[in-house]
Structures are given as structure tokens and as C-alpha cells.
Scaffold this active site. Structure first.
Site, PDB file in Angstrom:
ATOM      1  N   LEU A  90     -17.266  -9.739  -0.008  1.00  0.00           N
ATOM      2  CA  LEU A  90     -17.255  -9.905   1.436  1.00  0.00           C
ATOM      3  C   LEU A  90     -18.185  -8.561   2.042  1.00  0.00           C
ATOM      4  CD1 LEU A  90     -15.271  -7.672   2.665  1.00  0.00           C
ATOM      5  CD2 LEU A  90     -13.633  -9.057   2.167  1.00  0.00           C
ATOM      6  N   CYS A 132     -20.094   0.755   0.087  1.00  0.00           N
ATOM      7  CA  CYS A 132     -20.397  -0.272  -1.109  1.00  0.00           C
ATOM      8  C   CYS A 132     -21.698   0.246  -1.951  1.00  0.00           C
ATOM      9  CB  CYS A 132     -20.256  -1.635  -0.809  1.00  0.00           C
ATOM     10  SG  CYS A 132     -18.582  -1.903  -0.030  1.00  0.00           S
ATOM     11  N   LYS A 148     -20.515  -8.403 -10.017  1.00  0.00           N
ATOM     12  CA  LYS A 148     -20.495  -7.830  -8.673  1.00  0.00           C
ATOM     13  C   LYS A 148     -21.516  -6.538  -8.446  1.00  0.00           C
ATOM     14  CE  LYS A 148     -19.170  -6.416  -4.840  1.00  0.00           C
ATOM     15  NZ  LYS A 148     -18.179  -6.095  -4.159  1.00  0.00           N
ATOM     16  N   ASP A 158       0.921  -1.167   0.098  1.00  0.00           N
ATOM     17  CA  ASP A 158       0.149  -0.013  -0.028  1.00  0.00           C
ATOM     18  C   ASP A 158       0.787   1.162  -0.266  1.00  0.00           C
ATOM     19  OD1 ASP A 158      -3.277   0.233   0.910  1.00  0.00           O
ATOM     20  OD2 ASP A 158      -2.109   1.957   0.959  1.00  0.00           O
ATOM     21  N   ASN A 183     -24.922  -6.031  -5.921  1.00  0.00           N
ATOM     22  CA  ASN A 183     -25.070  -4.989  -4.948  1.00  0.00           C
ATOM     23  C   ASN A 183     -26.428  -4.056  -5.419  1.00  0.00           C
ATOM     24  OD1 ASN A 183     -22.989  -5.766  -3.393  1.00  0.00           O
ATOM     25  ND2 ASN A 183     -21.651  -4.159  -3.699  1.00  0.00           N
ATOM     26  N   GLU A 192     -14.681  -9.381  -5.534  1.00  0.00           N
ATOM     27  CA  GLU A 192     -14.818  -9.875  -4.132  1.00  0.00           C
ATOM     28  C   GLU A 192     -16.508  -9.581  -3.313  1.00  0.00           C
ATOM     29  OE1 GLU A 192     -12.562 -11.235  -1.545  1.00  0.00           O
ATOM     30  OE2 GLU A 192     -14.534 -11.428  -0.651  1.00  0.00           O
ATOM     31  N   LEU A 213     -34.726  -7.975   3.978  1.00  0.00           N
ATOM     32  CA  LEU A 213     -36.045  -7.425   3.795  1.00  0.00           C
ATOM     33  C   LEU A 213     -36.114  -6.682   5.135  1.00  0.00           C
ATOM     34  CD1 LEU A 213     -38.558  -9.669   2.170  1.00  0.00           C
ATOM     35  CD2 LEU A 213     -37.517  -7.668   1.218  1.00  0.00           C
TER      36      LEU A 213
END
Ligand code: UGA
Length: 474
Positions: A154, A268, A212, A30, A216, A152, A258
Site C-alpha cells: 500500500l 519506506c 517487496k 498494539d 521498492n 503489503e 518519472l
């Protein structure tokens, strides 16, 4: 296997640690020197249950190390996972690919020989094709670099569990390639995981990228669907929780996601639905995802609805009222306050002149940084000192299990607003509190709630049924 993980934020740090846990020799990279120093010391820069343990285990086994130098990545391995962030653009809804491009620009020129870059970040469809071109320009003559994508899935709060036991793995490769090395590499990397029967879906770049964002978008739509229904329930005095239970029994619908309430937030779902719609527009399909704008709007309306409900509960005017807000993170088991409905409600209450005091078990530091003008307390009880109303905005277990006796002696008025429909209304009412829930009344009987069962068939005590329905069912 020797692996690198570029980007050590939420996704990358978890992925690196989980890869080491699977027995691989992992180097996390990083550009943020502070973050790397903390990770090297076994100190996780954010709250995620179980992550510190596996990071420390990886460090002490020697299978996990961290660096800020991309040249070390080139020396360490020939398989590089990319887990940098793709936030929302500052002045638009599209995803900002700046970190992805920067990571590629820093890594690729340092590579020699054969390398495979496997992206894990959430990216707009078409990104892989663009990155492959970028890689071709940057790679030296003695390097051959392939790009694949394995998104991913997660969830924060369950990051370790979701990484080591995901519902599925997805791998997208260049559709024009006849000799991709990625499927064999992924099978080897995840050998232990795949042996447990978890499916690996192999596909092309675009499908993998879309899987992905589509997942979402579906989750966000499901939450906004029930919240839209709750707007109707509010008008006709119907119980949206009972309704969700009832429709959730239909296996085609399912009860998970729900839970009506303050809606979705975090780093996200909100930015992903916006970026997806923006990308659809770019590729000439704006009509296809027009509904995501409505999903977003329904979600945002819940925040104002909570503010209105609080105002009504204190007699119509928030000015000068003391309001305790319990919960600031976007969901429990997280210290993340990015686009948090809880913190947004706290800030809006303050905007209307209320004196707002916030307590959260983990997110106080992050909240202070984002909303420095709000008041903060070190406990729920302290936040409720002389409160005219208490708003439960994030369903942390300690709030769900909180007894009215704890707050009775400190509040000025016994008024509680359940922003996540997670409390036991009968308990609060019996203790003399004015209990109101966002999304309309809770009309089921106490006995009915008592009888709610968890997935194992155990009968839960009344106080934990609400929590169970969120944490087990949703
Ligand atoms: C989400 C997805 O669930 C993950 O699969 C995905 O990998 C991740 O985004 C990502 O793209 O990286 P996360 O943001 O951790 O994970 O949070 P969720 O558990 O999905 O919850 C999102 C929000 O929805 C929270 O604010 C939560 O309170 C809210 N929510 C959830 C509801 O309001 N009602 C529900 O029934 C469920």
C-alpha cells in the site's frame, strides 16, 4: 473469519480496518495504549483519506475492535497478521527487527492449538526462516504455529484503495513444508478481492520477502533515474518533464514514477533501499546492489540542489532572507514527514541563515515536532507574508491550483521555486513572477501543456495539467 492484526500503525490499522470491511471479525493489537484508545474512539492517529470512515464502520458493526493485550489475540483467533514497523537501525542501514521479534515474543507463548502468523511488514530476506526458529523455541507443547509472509504494497494516501484492490497479492510459505495451511487461509481471507481477478502469487518465504524490497528498490531507482537525467537537463537547458513524457510513451518504460523534482522520502523507500543493500552485504552479495547507494546519493543531491536554486533566485545569499516553504509532508495526501525532502529543504534553508516559514495542509503538527526551530504558518498566504521567495516543496492540490493573485499582495518579491515541477509556469510568468523549477527549465509551450490529456482522454485546463501528470500519470 476471526483475525488479529498485531501492530496498529499505518500498515496495521489500515489492514485491520480493511479486513473488517471485507466482513471479517478483527482484533487489532498494539502496545501503545494511547494509539489503541484513539482507534477505539474511531480517531485515526494519522491522516489517511477514507480510513476514518471504514474504521468507524468497523467499530459500529462490531467487526473491529482493538486491545493492548496479546493474550486476547490468542483467544480471539488462530490467524494473526503481523504489521509492526521495521525502521532503519539507529546506527546503521539495516532494518531494525526489534518490533517484529517483540511481537512474536509476546504472542507465541500465549498460543495453544493450531495458529498461523502471516507477516505483512517489509523485512530483509531470511527473516521468516529466523522467525520460524524463534517461534519453535517459544511455542508451548500444545501449540503448533506456522509462519507465512504476505508483504503489503500500500501507498500512503491510497492505503484503503491499495488494501482492498491491490495490484497483486503475494504469499510466501516455508519451502520445506508440504502441508502449509496458509494458501487456503489467504484465499478465504481475500475471497472477495480474488474474485475480482486480482492475482495471488504463491511462493516461498525468501521470494516473498524479496518481492517487496525489490519493488521498492525499483521504484526508488526509477525516481532517481529521472532525477539524474534532470541534473543533465539543468546544465544543457533541456526540459526533463517533456523528456519523461516522451520516454514514458514507450510502454516498456512507462510514465509513472518519472516525475523529477525533490525526490523520494517517507517511511519506506529510503529505509528499504538501505536495508536491502545492507542485507545484500550480509549475505555476501554487496556488489549486486551497489547501485542503490548511487540511487540514494542522487536523491539526496536534489535537496541540496533545491537549496542552491533558492539561493540563486534570491541573488546568491540566503542569510536574512524570508523564505516561504509550501509543503512539509513527503508527498501530498499525507501528514507523514519521515525523511521528507520538503522538510529537509526547509531545514537546510534555515541552516544558511534564511528565516523560513512553512505551511502544510496536514503535516504542521508532525513538522513542528521534528523541526521545532522553523517558523510555521496557518495558511499558504500567511507563510508567504513578506517572502523573498516561495518554495513549493510538496505538490498538494491547493498549491498546484494556487493563483498568483493570492500571493501578489503579501510577498516582498515575486519569486517562486517549483520543487516538484507541478505548477503552471506560464501562469506565474504572465503574472510577473520569476518562476524557476528544479530539474531545469520547463520549455514546452503553454499550448503543449494544455493539450496534455489525462488517461480518460479528457483535455485538462492548463492549471490542472501539472497536477494531472503527477496524480494520474505518476
Ligand atoms: C511506497 C510504495 O510506493 C508502496 O508500494 C509501498 O507499499 C510503500 O512504499 C511501503 O513500502 O510501505 P509510499 O512510501 O506511500 O509507498 O510513497 P510513494 O507513493 O511510493 O512515494 C514515495 C516518494 O517518492 C514520495 O516522496 C514522492 O513524492 C516521491 N516520488 C514519487 C517522486 O519524487 N517522483 C515520482 O515520480 C513518484
Amino acid at each position: 473469519m476471526k483475525l488479529t492484526v498485531i501492530g496498529c500503525g499505518y500498515l496495521g490499522a489500515t489492514h485491520a480496518a480493511c479486513m473488517a470491511e471485507l466482513g471479517h471479525d478483527v482484533l487489532g493489537i498494539d502496545i501503545d495504549a494511547d494509539k489503541i484508545a484513539r482507534l477505539r474512539a474511531g480517531d485515526v492517529p494519522f491522516f489517511e483519506p477514507g480510513l476514518a470512515d471504514i474504521i468507524r464502520r468497523g467499530l459500529s458493526s462490531g467487526r473491529l475492535s482493538f486491545s493492548t493485550d496479546h493474550r486476547e489475540a490468542a483467544r480471539h483467533a488462530s490467524v494473526h497478521f503481523l504489521g509492526v514497523g521495521t525502521p532503519q537501525e539507529t546506527r546503521g542501514h539495516a532494518a531494525d527487527l526489534g518490533h517484529v521479534n517483540a511481537a512474536i515474543d509476546a504472542l507465541v507463548p500465549t498460543l495453544t492449538g493450531q495458529h498461523l502468523i502471516i507477516g505483512k511488514s517489509t523485512v530483509p530476506v531470511g527473516t521468516c526462516a529466523g522467525l520460524a526458529q524463534r517461534v519453535a523455541v517459544l511455542a508451548g507443547r500444545d501449540a503448533s504455529v506456522e509462519v507465512a509472509w504476505s508483504p503489503e504494497f500500500l501507498r500512503e494516501g491510497f492505503a484503503v484503495e491499495d488494501s482492498l484492490a491491490p495490484d497483486r497479492l503475494v504469499l510466501g510459505v516455508n519451502p520445506a513444508s508440504t502441508a502449509s495451511s496458509a494458501p487456503a487461509v489467504i484465499r478465504e481471507v481475500y475471497r472477495e478481492v480474488l474474485e475480482t481477478g486480482i492475482p495471488l502469487i504463491e511462493t516461498d518465504w525468501s521470494t516473498a520477502e524479496l518481492v517487496k524490497v525489490a519493488a521498492n528498490a525499483f521504484l526508488a531507482t526509477k525516481i532517481s533515474f529521472i532525477n539524474a537525467i534532470s541534473e543533465i537537463c539543468e546544465i544543457v537547458d533541456a526540459d526533463v518533464t517533456t523528456l519523461a513524457d516522451a520516454i514514458g510513451h514507450d510502454q516498456r518504460i512507462g510514465r509513472k514514477f518519472l516525475n523529477a523534482g525533490l525526490g523520494f522520502g517517507g517511511g519506506c523507500l529510503p529505509k528499504d533501499i538501505r536495508a536491502f543493500a545492507a542485507r545484500a552485504e550480509e549475505i555476501g552479495a554487496s556488489g549486486a546492489l551497489g547501485f542503490l547507494r548511487e540511487v540514494d546519493a542522487i536523491n539526496m543531491r536534489r535537496r541540496s540542489a533545491a537549496v542552491e536554486l533558492t539561493a540563486q533566485a534570491v541573488g546568491g545569499d540566503l542569510l536574512g532572507r524570508n523564505i516561504a516553504v509550501l509543503g512539509a509532508s513527503f508527498k501530498p495526501e499525507s501528514d507523514d514527514v519521515r525523511d521528507s525532502p520538503a522538510l529537509s529543504v526547509a531545514a537546510q534553508l534555515a541552516l544558511y541563515g534564511a528565516a523560513v516559514t512553512v505551511f502544510d495542509p496536514k503535516a504542521l503538527d508532525n513538522s513542528r515536532r521534528v523541526q521545532p526551530m522553523l517558523g510555521y504558518a496557518g495558511s499558504a498566504r500567511e507563510a508567504c507574508d513578506r517572502a523573498d521567495a516561495v518554495v513549493v516543496a510538496t505538490e498538494w492540490a491547493e498549491f498546484v491550483h494556487m493563483s498568483p493573485d493570492e500571493l501578489d499582495p503579501v510577498v516582498r518579491a515575486k519569486v517562486i521555486i517549483d520543487g516538484r515541477r507541478c505548477l503552471d509556469p506560464w501562469m506565474w510568468r504572465e503574472a510577473g513572477w520569476n518562476y524557476v523549477a528544479i530539474g531545469g527549465p520547463v520549455t514546452g509551450t503553454a499550448a503543449g501543456a494544455d493539450a496534455r490529456r489525462d488517461t480518460a482522454g479528457r483535455t485538462l485546463p492548463a492549471t490542472v495539467t501539472a497536477l494531472a501528470s503527477r496524480r494520474i500519470l505518476g
